[in-house]
Design a protein around this motif. Structure first.
Motif, PDB file in Angstrom:
ATOM      1  N   ASN A 235     -51.495   7.054 -56.867  1.00 48.32           N
ATOM      2  CA  ASN A 235     -52.658   6.217 -57.098  1.00 48.32           C
ATOM      3  C   ASN A 235     -53.232   6.513 -58.473  1.00 48.32           C
ATOM      4  O   ASN A 235     -53.433   7.672 -58.838  1.00 48.32           O
ATOM      5  CB  ASN A 235     -53.734   6.493 -56.040  1.00 48.32           C
ATOM      6  CG  ASN A 235     -53.289   6.043 -54.670  1.00 48.32           C
ATOM      7  OD1 ASN A 235     -52.584   5.058 -54.558  1.00 48.32           O
ATOM      8  ND2 ASN A 235     -53.684   6.767 -53.636  1.00 48.32           N
TER       9      ASN A 235
ATOM     10  N   LYS B 154     -55.023  20.158 -53.514  1.00 50.95           N
ATOM     11  CA  LYS B 154     -54.780  18.934 -52.745  1.00 50.95           C
ATOM     12  C   LYS B 154     -54.831  19.166 -51.240  1.00 50.95           C
ATOM     13  O   LYS B 154     -54.906  18.213 -50.463  1.00 50.95           O
ATOM     14  CB  LYS B 154     -53.431  18.333 -53.132  1.00 50.95           C
ATOM     15  CG  LYS B 154     -53.426  17.731 -54.529  1.00 50.95           C
ATOM     16  CD  LYS B 154     -52.113  17.030 -54.828  1.00 50.95           C
ATOM     17  CE  LYS B 154     -52.150  16.358 -56.195  1.00 50.95           C
ATOM     18  NZ  LYS B 154     -50.884  15.652 -56.502  1.00 50.95           N
ATOM     19  N   GLU B 155     -54.781  20.426 -50.820  1.00 55.79           N
ATOM     20  CA  GLU B 155     -54.855  20.738 -49.404  1.00 55.79           C
ATOM     21  C   GLU B 155     -55.826  21.887 -49.160  1.00 55.79           C
ATOM     22  O   GLU B 155     -55.994  22.766 -50.010  1.00 55.79           O
ATOM     23  CB  GLU B 155     -53.481  21.142 -48.861  1.00 55.79           C
ATOM     24  CG  GLU B 155     -52.483  20.012 -48.776  1.00 55.79           C
ATOM     25  CD  GLU B 155     -51.195  20.446 -48.096  1.00 55.79           C
ATOM     26  OE1 GLU B 155     -50.523  19.580 -47.522  1.00 55.79           O
ATOM     27  OE2 GLU B 155     -50.864  21.651 -48.149  1.00 55.79           O
TER      28      GLU B 155
ATOM     29  N   ASP C  83     -54.726  17.794 -45.439  1.00 55.65           N
ATOM     30  CA  ASP C  83     -54.547  17.072 -46.696  1.00 55.65           C
ATOM     31  C   ASP C  83     -55.697  16.120 -46.973  1.00 55.65           C
ATOM     32  O   ASP C  83     -56.677  16.053 -46.217  1.00 55.65           O
ATOM     33  CB  ASP C  83     -53.192  16.353 -46.714  1.00 55.65           C
ATOM     34  CG  ASP C  83     -53.105  15.196 -45.717  1.00 55.65           C
ATOM     35  OD1 ASP C  83     -54.161  14.735 -45.201  1.00 55.65           O
ATOM     36  OD2 ASP C  83     -51.984  14.734 -45.447  1.00 55.65           O
ATOM     37  N   GLU C  84     -55.574  15.369 -48.060  1.00 55.04           N
ATOM     38  CA  GLU C  84     -56.650  14.480 -48.504  1.00 55.04           C
ATOM     39  C   GLU C  84     -56.921  13.344 -47.521  1.00 55.04           C
ATOM     40  O   GLU C  84     -58.001  12.746 -47.539  1.00 55.04           O
ATOM     41  CB  GLU C  84     -56.285  13.886 -49.871  1.00 55.04           C
ATOM     42  CG  GLU C  84     -56.103  14.935 -50.959  1.00 55.04           C
ATOM     43  CD  GLU C  84     -55.411  14.380 -52.189  1.00 55.04           C
ATOM     44  OE1 GLU C  84     -56.026  14.439 -53.280  1.00 55.04           O
ATOM     45  OE2 GLU C  84     -54.274  13.891 -52.061  1.00 55.04           O
ATOM     46  N   ASP C  85     -55.953  13.043 -46.659  1.00 49.99           N
ATOM     47  CA  ASP C  85     -56.111  11.951 -45.705  1.00 49.99           C
ATOM     48  C   ASP C  85     -56.632  12.421 -44.346  1.00 49.99           C
ATOM     49  O   ASP C  85     -56.679  11.642 -43.393  1.00 49.99           O
ATOM     50  CB  ASP C  85     -54.771  11.235 -45.508  1.00 49.99           C
ATOM     51  CG  ASP C  85     -54.282  10.576 -46.792  1.00 49.99           C
ATOM     52  OD1 ASP C  85     -55.129  10.005 -47.514  1.00 49.99           O
ATOM     53  OD2 ASP C  85     -53.073  10.639 -47.074  1.00 49.99           O
ATOM     54  N   GLY C  86     -57.005  13.686 -44.245  1.00 51.50           N
ATOM     55  CA  GLY C  86     -57.512  14.198 -42.983  1.00 51.50           C
ATOM     56  C   GLY C  86     -56.431  14.469 -41.963  1.00 51.50           C
ATOM     57  O   GLY C  86     -56.691  14.446 -40.752  1.00 51.50           O
ATOM     58  N   VAL C  87     -55.218  14.743 -42.441  1.00 50.39           N
ATOM     59  CA  VAL C  87     -54.103  15.068 -41.545  1.00 50.39           C
ATOM     60  C   VAL C  87     -53.887  16.580 -41.560  1.00 50.39           C
ATOM     61  O   VAL C  87     -53.720  17.182 -42.620  1.00 50.39           O
ATOM     62  CB  VAL C  87     -52.812  14.352 -41.970  1.00 50.39           C
ATOM     63  CG1 VAL C  87     -51.640  14.790 -41.095  1.00 50.39           C
ATOM     64  CG2 VAL C  87     -52.998  12.843 -41.891  1.00 50.39           C
TER      65      VAL C  87
ATOM     66  N   GLN D  54     -63.792  14.814 -38.998  1.00 49.30           N
ATOM     67  CA  GLN D  54     -62.926  13.741 -39.476  1.00 49.30           C
ATOM     68  C   GLN D  54     -61.460  14.127 -39.680  1.00 49.30           C
ATOM     69  O   GLN D  54     -60.750  13.468 -40.439  1.00 49.30           O
ATOM     70  CB  GLN D  54     -63.464  13.129 -40.769  1.00 49.30           C
ATOM     71  CG  GLN D  54     -64.734  12.299 -40.601  1.00 49.30           C
ATOM     72  CD  GLN D  54     -65.976  13.132 -40.359  1.00 49.30           C
ATOM     73  OE1 GLN D  54     -66.269  14.015 -41.135  1.00 49.30           O
ATOM     74  NE2 GLN D  54     -66.700  12.858 -39.287  1.00 49.30           N
TER      75      GLN D  54
ATOM     76  N   LYS E  33     -58.093  13.667 -38.334  1.00 51.62           N
ATOM     77  CA  LYS E  33     -57.702  12.597 -37.418  1.00 51.62           C
ATOM     78  C   LYS E  33     -56.306  12.744 -36.829  1.00 51.62           C
ATOM     79  O   LYS E  33     -55.934  12.002 -35.917  1.00 51.62           O
ATOM     80  CB  LYS E  33     -57.794  11.252 -38.136  1.00 51.62           C
ATOM     81  CG  LYS E  33     -56.959  11.152 -39.412  1.00 51.62           C
ATOM     82  CD  LYS E  33     -57.271   9.874 -40.166  1.00 51.62           C
ATOM     83  CE  LYS E  33     -56.461   9.759 -41.448  1.00 51.62           C
ATOM     84  NZ  LYS E  33     -56.799   8.553 -42.222  1.00 51.62           N
ATOM     85  N   LYS E  34     -55.535  13.689 -37.352  1.00 48.47           N
ATOM     86  CA  LYS E  34     -54.167  13.834 -36.852  1.00 48.47           C
ATOM     87  C   LYS E  34     -53.721  15.281 -37.010  1.00 48.47           C
ATOM     88  O   LYS E  34     -53.983  15.911 -38.040  1.00 48.47           O
ATOM     89  CB  LYS E  34     -53.222  12.909 -37.632  1.00 48.47           C
ATOM     90  CG  LYS E  34     -51.777  12.912 -37.170  1.00 48.47           C
ATOM     91  CD  LYS E  34     -50.948  11.924 -37.994  1.00 48.47           C
ATOM     92  CE  LYS E  34     -49.500  11.870 -37.553  1.00 48.47           C
ATOM     93  NZ  LYS E  34     -48.714  10.894 -38.353  1.00 48.47           N
TER      94      LYS E  34
END
Length: 221
Positions: free
Chosen positions: A2, A107-108, A132-136, A169, A171-172
């Motif tokens: 990105n 990043k983590e 990680d940045e996506d909440g995984v 938050q 989520k996984k």
């Protein structure tokens, strides 16, 4: 990847020699923002937790003194590939590096908890996870010392950690266990994890390649 664009359309990915002072300012402040942001997140997640029988506190290098004797039991390594520590000092050094709670690239978030008994403060085990940045939460892992097996501590402690992270938050959750490790699979199933896939030759135990089974837990949003 990105793209992140600076003020007035500046591209922060230009070679350093071609960056203006404004672009350099943007990059420096972006880096500061990322670091500050992740440190605030760590403060929220890296908390002392409790259950009816257990204290679950952020792991520190000082915990190595209590953990080292328990980590000498050969039976502990039947299903996990981590190396037996050679000394208290080497274990302390390893755990000290983890106290930053971040990956080198920021990043983590790398979290770890040391689990002990409320009754006599004896060491029970450890839980760790990377987010990680996506909440995984990948690499959700744990081990409990041999003399504590069969007491339900694994489910009790991991459940508390998962519930804590879900409130913030995450989520996984992804966990991998060595194929055949039925005790660990039983814990994951109690927590609501579901089998996702088998990963051939994903780990090495005693010099032998072994398959891992991957289990996944999704947070209801």
């Amino acid at each position: 990847m990105n793209k992140v664009w600076g003020p007035e359309g500046c591209n922060p990915f230009l070679p350093a020699a071609k960056k203006s002072l404004r672009q350099i300012w943007f990059l420096q402040n972006l880096e500061t923002y990322v670091i500050v942001n992740i440190e605030e997140k760590i403060k929220t997640l890296d908390q002392h937790l409790e259950t009816e029988r257990l204290n679950i506190k952020p792991l520190k290098a000082s915990d190595a003194v209590a953990a080292f004797p328990k980590l000498q039991d050969d039976d502990l390594y039947r299903w996990i590939s981590m190396s037996k520590p050679k000394s208290v000092e080497s274990l302390q050094a390893n755990w000290l590096r983890n106290e930053s709670r971040t990956s080198p690239d920021y990043k983590e978030i790398w979290l770890a908890w040391f689990v002990s008994s409320k009754f006599d403060n004896s060491p029970v085990g450890s839980i760790d996870v990377s987010i990680d940045e996506d909440g995984v939460a990948g690499n959700f892992g744990y081990y409990f010392f041999v003399n504590e097996w069969g007491k339900g501590y694994g489910t009790e402690a991991t459940s508390a950690v998962i519930q804590h992270l879900q409130k913030h938050q995450v989520k996984k959750f992804i966990a991998t266990v060595t194929a055949g490790n039925t005790a660990s699979v039983a814990v994951l199933k109690k927590l609501g994890f579901e089998f996702n896939r088998t990963i051939p030759n994903n780990d090495t135990l005693n010099g032998v390649l072994v398959d891992d089974d991957e289990y996944v837990l999704l947070t209801s949003m």
